[in-house]
Write a protein that holds these residues in place. Structure first.
Motif, PDB file in Angstrom:
ATOM      1  N   ARG A 250      40.554  41.920  46.296  1.00  0.00           N
ATOM      2  CA  ARG A 250      41.604  40.915  46.371  1.00  0.00           C
ATOM      3  C   ARG A 250      42.080  40.481  44.986  1.00  0.00           C
ATOM      4  O   ARG A 250      42.724  39.444  44.848  1.00  0.00           O
ATOM      5  CB  ARG A 250      41.093  39.709  47.167  1.00  0.00           C
ATOM      6  CG  ARG A 250      40.882  40.041  48.647  1.00  0.00           C
ATOM      7  CD  ARG A 250      39.970  39.035  49.347  1.00  0.00           C
ATOM      8  NE  ARG A 250      39.863  39.333  50.762  1.00  0.00           N
ATOM      9  CZ  ARG A 250      39.066  40.256  51.283  1.00  0.00           C
ATOM     10  NH1 ARG A 250      38.296  41.007  50.489  1.00  0.00           N
ATOM     11  NH2 ARG A 250      39.035  40.462  52.593  1.00  0.00           N
ATOM     12  N   ASN A 251      41.704  41.244  43.963  1.00  0.00           N
ATOM     13  CA  ASN A 251      42.122  40.993  42.582  1.00  0.00           C
ATOM     14  C   ASN A 251      41.600  39.661  42.037  1.00  0.00           C
ATOM     15  O   ASN A 251      42.190  39.111  41.097  1.00  0.00           O
ATOM     16  CB  ASN A 251      43.644  41.049  42.451  1.00  0.00           C
ATOM     17  CG  ASN A 251      44.195  42.427  42.760  1.00  0.00           C
ATOM     18  OD1 ASN A 251      43.663  43.444  42.292  1.00  0.00           O
ATOM     19  ND2 ASN A 251      45.256  42.489  43.556  1.00  0.00           N
ATOM     20  N   ALA A 252      40.525  39.150  42.613  1.00  0.00           N
ATOM     21  CA  ALA A 252      39.852  37.971  42.054  1.00  0.00           C
ATOM     22  C   ALA A 252      38.807  38.492  41.071  1.00  0.00           C
ATOM     23  O   ALA A 252      37.597  38.468  41.345  1.00  0.00           O
ATOM     24  CB  ALA A 252      39.229  37.135  43.158  1.00  0.00           C
ATOM     25  N   ASN A 253      39.268  38.978  39.926  1.00  0.00           N
ATOM     26  CA  ASN A 253      38.414  39.753  39.032  1.00  0.00           C
ATOM     27  C   ASN A 253      37.284  38.943  38.417  1.00  0.00           C
ATOM     28  O   ASN A 253      36.160  39.440  38.262  1.00  0.00           O
ATOM     29  CB  ASN A 253      39.276  40.376  37.927  1.00  0.00           C
ATOM     30  CG  ASN A 253      40.316  41.318  38.493  1.00  0.00           C
ATOM     31  OD1 ASN A 253      40.073  42.022  39.465  1.00  0.00           O
ATOM     32  ND2 ASN A 253      41.498  41.325  37.889  1.00  0.00           N
ATOM     33  N   ARG A 254      37.573  37.694  38.043  1.00  0.00           N
ATOM     34  CA  ARG A 254      36.525  36.881  37.419  1.00  0.00           C
ATOM     35  C   ARG A 254      35.394  36.619  38.421  1.00  0.00           C
ATOM     36  O   ARG A 254      34.213  36.732  38.083  1.00  0.00           O
ATOM     37  CB  ARG A 254      37.114  35.560  36.918  1.00  0.00           C
ATOM     38  CG  ARG A 254      36.104  34.695  36.174  1.00  0.00           C
ATOM     39  CD  ARG A 254      36.726  33.440  35.585  1.00  0.00           C
ATOM     40  NE  ARG A 254      37.442  33.738  34.353  1.00  0.00           N
ATOM     41  CZ  ARG A 254      38.774  33.771  34.260  1.00  0.00           C
ATOM     42  NH1 ARG A 254      39.515  33.551  35.321  1.00  0.00           N
ATOM     43  NH2 ARG A 254      39.349  34.027  33.106  1.00  0.00           N
ATOM     44  N   ARG A 255      35.741  36.285  39.653  1.00  0.00           N
ATOM     45  CA  ARG A 255      34.695  36.045  40.650  1.00  0.00           C
ATOM     46  C   ARG A 255      33.922  37.329  40.940  1.00  0.00           C
ATOM     47  O   ARG A 255      32.702  37.294  41.135  1.00  0.00           O
ATOM     48  CB  ARG A 255      35.310  35.507  41.939  1.00  0.00           C
ATOM     49  CG  ARG A 255      34.244  35.303  43.007  1.00  0.00           C
ATOM     50  CD  ARG A 255      34.761  34.744  44.298  1.00  0.00           C
ATOM     51  NE  ARG A 255      33.685  34.681  45.276  1.00  0.00           N
ATOM     52  CZ  ARG A 255      33.827  34.233  46.510  1.00  0.00           C
ATOM     53  NH1 ARG A 255      35.000  33.807  46.926  1.00  0.00           N
ATOM     54  NH2 ARG A 255      32.790  34.225  47.337  1.00  0.00           N
ATOM     55  N   ALA A 256      34.617  38.447  40.974  1.00  0.00           N
ATOM     56  CA  ALA A 256      33.929  39.721  41.229  1.00  0.00           C
ATOM     57  C   ALA A 256      32.856  39.971  40.174  1.00  0.00           C
ATOM     58  O   ALA A 256      31.737  40.394  40.490  1.00  0.00           O
ATOM     59  CB  ALA A 256      34.937  40.867  41.255  1.00  0.00           C
ATOM     60  N   ILE A 257      33.183  39.696  38.919  1.00  0.00           N
ATOM     61  CA  ILE A 257      32.219  39.914  37.830  1.00  0.00           C
ATOM     62  C   ILE A 257      31.061  38.925  37.915  1.00  0.00           C
ATOM     63  O   ILE A 257      29.893  39.296  37.734  1.00  0.00           O
ATOM     64  CB  ILE A 257      32.945  39.832  36.479  1.00  0.00           C
ATOM     65  CG1 ILE A 257      33.829  41.069  36.288  1.00  0.00           C
ATOM     66  CG2 ILE A 257      31.951  39.679  35.332  1.00  0.00           C
ATOM     67  CD1 ILE A 257      34.687  41.030  35.051  1.00  0.00           C
ATOM     68  N   PHE A 258      31.354  37.659  38.216  1.00  0.00           N
ATOM     69  CA  PHE A 258      30.281  36.665  38.336  1.00  0.00           C
ATOM     70  C   PHE A 258      29.294  37.058  39.436  1.00  0.00           C
ATOM     71  O   PHE A 258      28.074  37.029  39.243  1.00  0.00           O
ATOM     72  CB  PHE A 258      30.866  35.280  38.642  1.00  0.00           C
ATOM     73  CG  PHE A 258      31.579  34.643  37.478  1.00  0.00           C
ATOM     74  CD1 PHE A 258      31.282  35.018  36.174  1.00  0.00           C
ATOM     75  CD2 PHE A 258      32.542  33.671  37.683  1.00  0.00           C
ATOM     76  CE1 PHE A 258      31.932  34.435  35.099  1.00  0.00           C
ATOM     77  CE2 PHE A 258      33.202  33.083  36.616  1.00  0.00           C
ATOM     78  CZ  PHE A 258      32.906  33.468  35.317  1.00  0.00           C
ATOM     79  N   ASP A 259      29.816  37.399  40.610  1.00  0.00           N
ATOM     80  CA  ASP A 259      28.940  37.735  41.728  1.00  0.00           C
ATOM     81  C   ASP A 259      28.166  39.026  41.468  1.00  0.00           C
ATOM     82  O   ASP A 259      26.984  39.139  41.819  1.00  0.00           O
ATOM     83  CB  ASP A 259      29.747  37.855  43.027  1.00  0.00           C
ATOM     84  CG  ASP A 259      30.198  36.499  43.564  1.00  0.00           C
ATOM     85  OD1 ASP A 259      29.623  35.481  43.145  1.00  0.00           O
ATOM     86  OD2 ASP A 259      31.124  36.455  44.396  1.00  0.00           O
ATOM     87  N   ALA A 260      28.833  40.011  40.845  1.00  0.00           N
ATOM     88  CA  ALA A 260      28.151  41.271  40.534  1.00  0.00           C
ATOM     89  C   ALA A 260      27.021  41.039  39.545  1.00  0.00           C
ATOM     90  O   ALA A 260      25.910  41.579  39.701  1.00  0.00           O
ATOM     91  CB  ALA A 260      29.154  42.283  39.975  1.00  0.00           C
ATOM     92  N   ALA A 261      27.274  40.227  38.514  1.00  0.00           N
ATOM     93  CA  ALA A 261      26.234  39.963  37.509  1.00  0.00           C
ATOM     94  C   ALA A 261      25.074  39.164  38.108  1.00  0.00           C
ATOM     95  O   ALA A 261      23.906  39.415  37.786  1.00  0.00           O
ATOM     96  CB  ALA A 261      26.840  39.206  36.329  1.00  0.00           C
ATOM     97  N   THR A 262      25.382  38.218  38.994  1.00  0.00           N
ATOM     98  CA  THR A 262      24.312  37.429  39.621  1.00  0.00           C
ATOM     99  C   THR A 262      23.452  38.301  40.519  1.00  0.00           C
ATOM    100  O   THR A 262      22.219  38.178  40.532  1.00  0.00           O
ATOM    101  CB  THR A 262      24.907  36.266  40.420  1.00  0.00           C
ATOM    102  OG1 THR A 262      25.748  35.476  39.573  1.00  0.00           O
ATOM    103  CG2 THR A 262      23.806  35.373  40.985  1.00  0.00           C
ATOM    104  N   ALA A 263      24.075  39.184  41.286  1.00  0.00           N
ATOM    105  CA  ALA A 263      23.314  40.107  42.126  1.00  0.00           C
ATOM    106  C   ALA A 263      22.420  41.001  41.268  1.00  0.00           C
ATOM    107  O   ALA A 263      21.243  41.228  41.592  1.00  0.00           O
ATOM    108  CB  ALA A 263      24.270  40.953  42.968  1.00  0.00           C
ATOM    109  N   LEU A 264      22.973  41.510  40.165  1.00  0.00           N
ATOM    110  CA  LEU A 264      22.185  42.347  39.266  1.00  0.00           C
ATOM    111  C   LEU A 264      21.014  41.566  38.679  1.00  0.00           C
ATOM    112  O   LEU A 264      19.886  42.074  38.590  1.00  0.00           O
ATOM    113  CB  LEU A 264      23.080  42.882  38.144  1.00  0.00           C
ATOM    114  CG  LEU A 264      22.377  43.652  37.025  1.00  0.00           C
ATOM    115  CD1 LEU A 264      21.709  44.908  37.571  1.00  0.00           C
ATOM    116  CD2 LEU A 264      23.375  44.009  35.910  1.00  0.00           C
TER     117      LEU A 264
END
Length: 379
Positions: A250-264
């Motif tokens: 959905r092009n919410a790029n900042r949230r995508a990065i935050f959630d990906a980093a938290t999962a990692l």
């Protein structure tokens, strides 16, 4: 026989509709009470039949159709009866009372429907599940709220149950089932635009995308319903992975990065802590309740822990997260996609739900290493 049809909810701000269910109480004045507990409640069975329309169709293998599964939410228990396989819109479950309801409706009732999609060959045939029947409803009755019957409990909890079904299905298959922010396969190009000079509208049109879908295996569908009945939730990192993928689409790029980093960070942190006795003392002493992603990467690298994803890719995701969080960076879709892929690769190898290294011949992802079985579902 009493018929009651709920009125569809008003469209939300995103244009989606609320759930639509039909409840048939075949013996509304009769219920069976199975005993009281010390909290003034007792278990009550009502002869209820309901049809539930899923907010977003869930893709399942056709082998899952025609089956019945026990599920529930909290103390409420009920059975989900799957429709039968029949072209083009499926056939009603073989349950008394549904045929009469279908005859009373206007138009064809869609139980299942096959849409254009790329399906892994090993999971064909598959279809999108639109509706299920609900039977064998049983729930507690309460002396202080005698009106809160199993029928009312079903109406109260069905959306929460559906949300849990959606979450588990997204975690297991990667399907995008968010009813509040749909991503459609057909998209208008130039919506609201009218050309005056030149007067031609040739540049306008419709962009159609054929999605890649991994449907639920019958065993997975049964496990999901059992998990929800028993109150089991997906691992937190898998929910964050789902959210990161949805945000990136959905092009919410900042949230995508935050959630990906938290999962990692969750998975890498667990991986490092579980092997603390294998680490050099100097690295083991760096672990605390406040250890962050960058430190976990450093500990793993300095200790020579084998990881499925190269350290430089992990550092890159940490860099993207820190830039967005602390420096106001505005990551683009490429950076968000890069971050999400690092997360997917790492969780696939080190997460609680492992994925196979060998993908389907069409490149599909989200293939579970071990299908979730009945034993784990009931544990």
């Amino acid at each position: 026989m009493l018929w009651r049809e709920t009125v569809p909810a008003e469209p939300s701000a995103t244009g989606t509709m609320g759930f639509r269910a039909v409840i048939v109480t075949r013996q509304p004045s009769f219920c069976r009470t199975t005993g009281h507990d010390d909290k003034g409640s007792s278990d009550t069975d009502m002869d209820i039949l309901a049809i539930y329309e899923l907010p977003v169709p869930i893709w399942v293998m056709c082998d899952a159709l025609g089956s019945t599964h026990s599920t529930g939410y909290g103390d409420l228990r009920f059975d989900v009866v799957m429709p039968r396989d029949h072209s083009p819109d499926g056939a009603a479950p073989d349950v008394p009372g549904i045929a009469a309801w279908e005859e009373s409706t206007d138009g064809q009732v869609v139980w299942t429907r096959e849409y254009g999609a790329f399906i892994p060959e090993s999971l064909r045939p598959a279809t999108a599940l639109h509706r299920v029947a609900i039977t064998a409803v049983a729930g507690p009755s309460y002396d202080h709220v005698p009106w809160f019957t199993p029928q009312h409990q079903l109406a109260e909890y069905i959306n929460r149950w559906s949300e849990d079904v959606r979450t588990w299905a997204e975690v297991m298959t990667g399907q995008d089932l968010d009813p509040s922010h749909r991503v459609y396969d057909a998209e208008m190009v130039g919506t609201g635009l009218t050309f005056i000079d030149p007067p031609s509208d040739d540049a306008l049109g419709v962009r159609i995308t054929t999605p890649r879908i991994r449907p639920l295996h019958p065993q997975e569908w049964a496990a999901i319903l059992s998990f929800i009945r028993n109150g089991h939730e997906p691992p937190l990192e898998e929910v964050l992975s789902r959210d990161a993928r949805a945000a990136q689409r959905r092009n919410a790029n900042r949230r995508a990065i935050f959630d990906a980093a938290t999962a990692l960070e969750i998975v890498l942190g667990r991986h490092v802590r579980d092997r603390a006795n294998q680490l050099p003392e100097s690295q083991r002493n760096r672990i605390s309740n406040r250890t962050a992603l960058g430190t976990y990467i450093s500990i793993a690298s300095n200790s020579g822990l084998p990881l499925a994803v190269p350290t430089d890719r992990l550092l890159r995701l940490n860099e993207l997260r820190n830039g967005a969080a602390h420096h106001g960076s505005a990551p683009g879709s490429w950076e968000a996609g890069e971050a999400v892929q690092v997360m997917i690769d790492f969780l696939s190898a080190h997460g609680l739900l492992r994925r196979t290294d060998k993908q389907e011949t069409d490149g599909s992802e989200f293939v579970l290493l071990d299908r979730v079985g009945n034993n784990s579902a009931d544990s």
